[in-house]
Design an enzyme around this catalytic site. Structure first.
Site, PDB file in Angstrom:
ATOM      1  N   CYS A   2     -14.686   4.307   3.240  1.00 37.78           N
ATOM      2  CA  CYS A   2     -15.397   5.137   4.196  1.00 37.78           C
ATOM      3  C   CYS A   2     -15.907   4.285   5.355  1.00 37.78           C
ATOM      4  O   CYS A   2     -16.214   3.115   5.188  1.00 37.78           O
ATOM      5  CB  CYS A   2     -16.548   5.901   3.568  1.00 37.78           C
ATOM      6  SG  CYS A   2     -16.089   6.953   2.196  1.00 37.78           S
ATOM      7  N   ARG A  27      -9.794   0.681   6.002  1.00 42.81           N
ATOM      8  CA  ARG A  27     -10.632   0.827   4.812  1.00 42.81           C
ATOM      9  C   ARG A  27     -10.164   1.969   3.919  1.00 42.81           C
ATOM     10  O   ARG A  27     -10.533   2.037   2.756  1.00 42.81           O
ATOM     11  CB  ARG A  27     -12.090   1.066   5.230  1.00 42.81           C
ATOM     12  CG  ARG A  27     -12.712  -0.094   5.985  1.00 42.81           C
ATOM     13  CD  ARG A  27     -14.034   0.304   6.587  1.00 42.81           C
ATOM     14  NE  ARG A  27     -15.035   0.534   5.581  1.00 42.81           N
ATOM     15  CZ  ARG A  27     -15.902  -0.372   5.147  1.00 42.81           C
ATOM     16  NH1 ARG A  27     -15.845  -1.602   5.617  1.00 42.81           N
ATOM     17  NH2 ARG A  27     -16.807  -0.076   4.254  1.00 42.81           N
ATOM     18  N   TRP A  72     -13.579   8.988   2.402  1.00 44.34           N
ATOM     19  CA  TRP A  72     -12.667   8.859   1.255  1.00 44.34           C
ATOM     20  C   TRP A  72     -13.301   9.638   0.119  1.00 44.34           C
ATOM     21  O   TRP A  72     -14.369   9.276  -0.361  1.00 44.34           O
ATOM     22  CB  TRP A  72     -12.487   7.384   0.893  1.00 44.34           C
ATOM     23  CG  TRP A  72     -11.343   7.075  -0.024  1.00 44.34           C
ATOM     24  CD1 TRP A  72     -10.017   7.076   0.296  1.00 44.34           C
ATOM     25  CD2 TRP A  72     -11.420   6.676  -1.397  1.00 44.34           C
ATOM     26  NE1 TRP A  72      -9.269   6.695  -0.793  1.00 44.34           N
ATOM     27  CE2 TRP A  72     -10.096   6.447  -1.845  1.00 44.34           C
ATOM     28  CE3 TRP A  72     -12.464   6.490  -2.303  1.00 44.34           C
ATOM     29  CZ2 TRP A  72      -9.806   6.056  -3.141  1.00 44.34           C
ATOM     30  CZ3 TRP A  72     -12.181   6.096  -3.596  1.00 44.34           C
ATOM     31  CH2 TRP A  72     -10.859   5.885  -4.000  1.00 44.34           C
ATOM     32  N   ASN A  98     -22.243   6.721   3.272  1.00 41.43           N
ATOM     33  CA  ASN A  98     -21.390   6.016   2.316  1.00 41.43           C
ATOM     34  C   ASN A  98     -22.197   5.787   1.048  1.00 41.43           C
ATOM     35  O   ASN A  98     -23.357   5.385   1.122  1.00 41.43           O
ATOM     36  CB  ASN A  98     -20.936   4.663   2.862  1.00 41.43           C
ATOM     37  CG  ASN A  98     -19.928   4.784   3.983  1.00 41.43           C
ATOM     38  OD1 ASN A  98     -19.414   5.860   4.245  1.00 41.43           O
ATOM     39  ND2 ASN A  98     -19.652   3.676   4.650  1.00 41.43           N
ATOM     40  N   GLY A  99     -21.577   6.005  -0.109  1.00 39.13           N
ATOM     41  CA  GLY A  99     -22.276   5.779  -1.367  1.00 39.13           C
ATOM     42  C   GLY A  99     -22.225   7.010  -2.255  1.00 39.13           C
ATOM     43  O   GLY A  99     -21.463   7.948  -2.011  1.00 39.13           O
ATOM     44  N   GLU A 477      -0.721 -11.895  -9.303  1.00 42.07           N
ATOM     45  CA  GLU A 477      -0.948 -11.499  -7.916  1.00 42.07           C
ATOM     46  C   GLU A 477       0.324 -10.952  -7.282  1.00 42.07           C
ATOM     47  O   GLU A 477       0.283  -9.975  -6.518  1.00 42.07           O
ATOM     48  CB  GLU A 477      -1.488 -12.697  -7.124  1.00 42.07           C
ATOM     49  CG  GLU A 477      -1.572 -12.497  -5.618  1.00 42.07           C
ATOM     50  CD  GLU A 477      -2.518 -11.385  -5.192  1.00 42.07           C
ATOM     51  OE1 GLU A 477      -2.503 -11.058  -3.987  1.00 42.07           O
ATOM     52  OE2 GLU A 477      -3.257 -10.832  -6.036  1.00 42.07           O
ATOM     53  N   LYS A 481       0.758  -7.228  -5.604  1.00 39.31           N
ATOM     54  CA  LYS A 481       1.190  -6.987  -4.225  1.00 39.31           C
ATOM     55  C   LYS A 481       2.313  -5.959  -4.177  1.00 39.31           C
ATOM     56  O   LYS A 481       2.310  -5.056  -3.348  1.00 39.31           O
ATOM     57  CB  LYS A 481       1.668  -8.285  -3.568  1.00 39.31           C
ATOM     58  CG  LYS A 481       0.585  -9.193  -3.106  1.00 39.31           C
ATOM     59  CD  LYS A 481      -0.192  -8.563  -1.959  1.00 39.31           C
ATOM     60  CE  LYS A 481      -1.651  -8.981  -1.995  1.00 39.31           C
ATOM     61  NZ  LYS A 481      -2.462  -8.432  -3.045  1.00 39.31           N
ATOM     62  N   GLU A 484       0.998  -2.313  -5.196  1.00 37.39           N
ATOM     63  CA  GLU A 484       0.019  -1.629  -4.358  1.00 37.39           C
ATOM     64  C   GLU A 484       0.587  -1.192  -3.010  1.00 37.39           C
ATOM     65  O   GLU A 484       0.077  -0.238  -2.414  1.00 37.39           O
ATOM     66  CB  GLU A 484      -1.243  -2.480  -4.164  1.00 37.39           C
ATOM     67  CG  GLU A 484      -1.087  -3.764  -3.393  1.00 37.39           C
ATOM     68  CD  GLU A 484      -2.395  -4.552  -3.324  1.00 37.39           C
ATOM     69  OE1 GLU A 484      -3.475  -3.955  -3.451  1.00 37.39           O
ATOM     70  OE2 GLU A 484      -2.320  -5.771  -3.153  1.00 37.39           O
ATOM     71  N   HIS A 500       6.496 -12.125 -27.315  1.00 38.08           N
ATOM     72  CA  HIS A 500       5.489 -11.394 -28.089  1.00 38.08           C
ATOM     73  C   HIS A 500       5.428  -9.921 -27.678  1.00 38.08           C
ATOM     74  O   HIS A 500       4.395  -9.269 -27.890  1.00 38.08           O
ATOM     75  CB  HIS A 500       4.122 -12.054 -27.927  1.00 38.08           C
ATOM     76  CG  HIS A 500       4.072 -13.449 -28.469  1.00 38.08           C
ATOM     77  ND1 HIS A 500       4.136 -13.729 -29.816  1.00 38.08           N
ATOM     78  CD2 HIS A 500       4.021 -14.649 -27.827  1.00 38.08           C
ATOM     79  CE1 HIS A 500       4.097 -15.044 -29.994  1.00 38.08           C
ATOM     80  NE2 HIS A 500       4.038 -15.619 -28.802  1.00 38.08           N
ATOM     81  N   LYS A 599      -9.945  -0.782   1.484  1.00 33.10           N
ATOM     82  CA  LYS A 599     -10.089  -2.231   1.631  1.00 33.10           C
ATOM     83  C   LYS A 599     -11.347  -2.754   0.951  1.00 33.10           C
ATOM     84  O   LYS A 599     -11.306  -3.724   0.220  1.00 33.10           O
ATOM     85  CB  LYS A 599     -10.113  -2.591   3.124  1.00 33.10           C
ATOM     86  CG  LYS A 599     -10.210  -4.090   3.406  1.00 33.10           C
ATOM     87  CD  LYS A 599      -8.989  -4.823   2.908  1.00 33.10           C
ATOM     88  CE  LYS A 599      -9.022  -6.293   3.262  1.00 33.10           C
ATOM     89  NZ  LYS A 599      -7.901  -7.027   2.632  1.00 33.10           N
TER      90      LYS A 599
END
Length: 604
Positions: A2, A27, A72, A98-99, A477, A481, A484, A500, A599
């Site tokens: 947001c 964001r 958002w 926001n929140g 990582e 990438k 996402e 395993h 973000k």
């Protein structure tokens, strides 16, 4: 997550607010809205991209005060009614927030009993009706009385037709930046939106309530006690927050990594050690530390896993790495002879901030590695270091990851030279770090070769990434990438764990990206690759220049410059960033703003 933007001054507010919201698009959001005050109130909302809101805003809308928001969805679906700003019954008080308001249902029921009419499903609308309930003649007093009843988190901006020459702002666990100068007063949830107007900003702290007028800023708490907040000068510029000719922010940020890594080290390397001014206040305490605990989320967590090897190999200090989202809810004992290191690009990551506050409440020593100057984690840790890499706009982190691993190298070297790491060993590590920008430039030149491989593999629906030791966190990582930004299913595994369970997945339709540098576990990785090939799996290998053996056992090879082991997480991450980027481009995803993600994760 947001975005909030507000302005009061002599200029027309609407274009300033829209420009600020656009700068925060990275964001993540699903709807947006703007309210502007003049002789009348104009409030416009839209679902979808900001372009839709901009088309609905009439060019003849003028007013020198207004607020805007990109939402958002959390409470309530994606509709214009649920978009912010939210208003009261008479459409005279407008709130962007926001929140999360935890007790909104209870408050809403009481307000409805008192005759208030609600039109949205949001928790935010409760705030506007509470302010309406308490309003007499002064907006900030009504805001403070409302906030005294609210439980939860908020970054809040409020304007009112009934008290029109001010913006009232409040913060509790959600970031707010303010700048007041000759151009007027600016407020945002993200410094990047204010940068075009000023580099000097004030960051509110939890419990602060600010009143912004055209040329004046005042800050108090809920009890009306004045609060002084020091002005911070940001080291970013407008150009850094723009694409600079690249088609996507992500590619720009990948290609910046030679410079960003160099900036993270600038002025900090000596001949055989490092100088970290941000740690001077706790240097003596750090000499006595018996364990390092790294706490972070997402990409920063994977950087922390690389940091575990760095601290234990270079400094000899034991290191544990924990997910911030789990750390806060465990019963881990906070010890005085240990240090807690928090990694966050934004410095506002809610889970990481909650973990930090747990450590502080129990008297632990805290350090931060943060990119955003003046952010909550930067302010609340006992000491720390900044990344100094400029804004990272793309949701998928690239240059922040390599910068974090670079700084973890510096911190491990700092700890090591405090202890038994020799001058000779220190020189070797400094040399490996000094050579890093040049090595990165060579890797970036491989982009077209990696694009060719991406074209070959873009239509596969599953990928496996494997590595050992320093390359294991980078495998995690790399898989993150790809998933996402391309929405392709990918998993990262320690290569030794293949037998395993994961080997059951291997066939010709499930390619593996194997990180196989010429390091201390090279022969083990070759065996793991053999296990995959013998079961019909396809393998893309990342290997060290000059390694001819691997060509005979894999399908494709990306050769990278030879580096010391402590540098592997950085150099091996970059080609995987490029692989994910090129695949996502070919699949046509919105890779700078991938679906369902944002973000800065400012709610738990």
């Amino acid at each position: 997550m947001c975005g909030i933007m507000g302005y009061i001054g002599e200029n027309n507010a609407s274009p300033i607010i829209m420009d600020g919201l656009k700068r925060m698009e990275y964001r993540g959001y699903d709807s947006s809205g703007v309210v502007v005050l003049n002789d009348k109130v104009t409030c416009v909302k839209s679902v979808g991209k900001l372009e839709k809101l901009e088309k609905k805003l009439k060019k003849d809308i003028h007013g020198n005060i207004g607020i805007g928001h990109s939402r958002w969805a959390t409470h309530g679906g994606v509709t214009e009614e649920n978009a912010h700003p939210q208003h009261d019954c008479k459409e005279e008080i407008f709130v962007a927030h926001n929140g999360i308001i935890e007790n909104y249902k209870e408050l809403k029921e009481k307000l409805i009993e008192q005759g208030h009419k609600f039109i949205s499903d949001t928790d935010t609308e409760v705030i506007s009706h509470l302010i309406e309930h308490f309003f007499e003649s002064n907006l900030e007093e009504a805001v403070k009385k409302s906030l005294s009843l609210i439980k939860g988190t908020y970054g809040l901006v409020v304007v009112s037709k009934k008290d029109p020459q001010k913006i009232v702002v409040a913060r509790m666990f959600s970031p707010i930046a303010i700048s007041v100068n000759k151009s007027g007063g600016f407020v945002s949830s993200d410094p990047v939106a204010i940068i075009p107007h000023s580099k000097k900003m004030v960051f509110l702290e939890d419990g602060d309530v600010a009143v912004i007028k055209k040329n004046k800023l005042s800050i108090t708490n809920l009890e009306n006690e004045p609060k002084y907040r020091e002005e911070t000068e940001m080291d970013w510029n407008i150009e850094e927050a723009q694409k600079g000719g690249y088609p996507h922010f992500m590619l720009k940020e990948i290609m910046e990594q030679s410079d960003s890594v160099a900036n993270s080290m600038r002025g900090r390397l000596t001949e055989d050690a490092v100088k970290l001014g941000g740690l001077e206040s706790v240097e003596k305490q750090l000499q006595k530390v018996k364990r390092v605990n790294i706490v972070s989320c997402g990409t920063s967590y994977y950087a922390g896993l690389a940091g575990k090897y760095l601290f234990e190999d270079i400094s000899g200090v034991p290191c544990e790495v924990e997910l911030a989202s789990e750390f806060s809810y465990g019963k881990k004992q906070i010890k005085k002879d240990e240090v807690y290191l928090f990694l966050s690009q934004s410095g506002e990551t809610a889970d990481t901030l909650a973990a930090l506050r747990k450590v502080k409440n129990e008297g632990g020593l805290s350090l931060g590695v943060v990119n955003v100057v003046g952010s909550s984690i930067a302010r609340e840790t006992d000491a720390g270091v900044y990344n100094h890499i400029g804004p990272e706009i793309s949701v998928a982190s690239t240059k922040a990851f390599t910068s974090q691993v670079t700084l973890l190298n510096l911190l491990a070297l700092f700890f090591g030279r405090q202890r038994e790491l020799s001058q000779k060993q220190g020189k070797k590590i400094v040399k490996s770090l000094s050579d890093l920008p040049e090595k990165i430039n060579k890797i970036l030149e491989l982009s077209s070769e990696i694009e060719r491989i991406a074209k070959k593999y873009k239509d596969f629906s599953d990928f496996l990434f494997i590595g050992r030791r320093y390359s294991f966190p980078v495998a995690l990582e790399g898989s993150l990438k790809l998933k996402e930004i391309s929405y392709i299913h990918a998993e990262g595994y320690a290569a030794g764990e293949m037998k395993h369970g994961p080997l059951a997945l291997i066939d010709k339709s499930f390619p593996t990206v194997a990180l196989c540098p010429s390091d201390s576990v090279y022969s083990k990785m070759i065996s793991n690759i053999g296990e995959i090939k013998s079961r019909g799996g396809r393998v893309i290998a990342l290997a060290t220049e000059g390694d001819k053996q691997i060509e005979d056992i894999v399908d494709d090879v990306i050769y990278l410059p030879k580096v010391e082991e402590n540098i592997i997480p950085i150099t091996f991450a970059i080609p995987m960033q490029l692989l994910a980027y090129h695949i996502a481009v070919m699949l046509g995803t919105d890779l700078d703003m991938p679906r369902n993600l944002s973000k800065s994760v400012t709610v738990e």
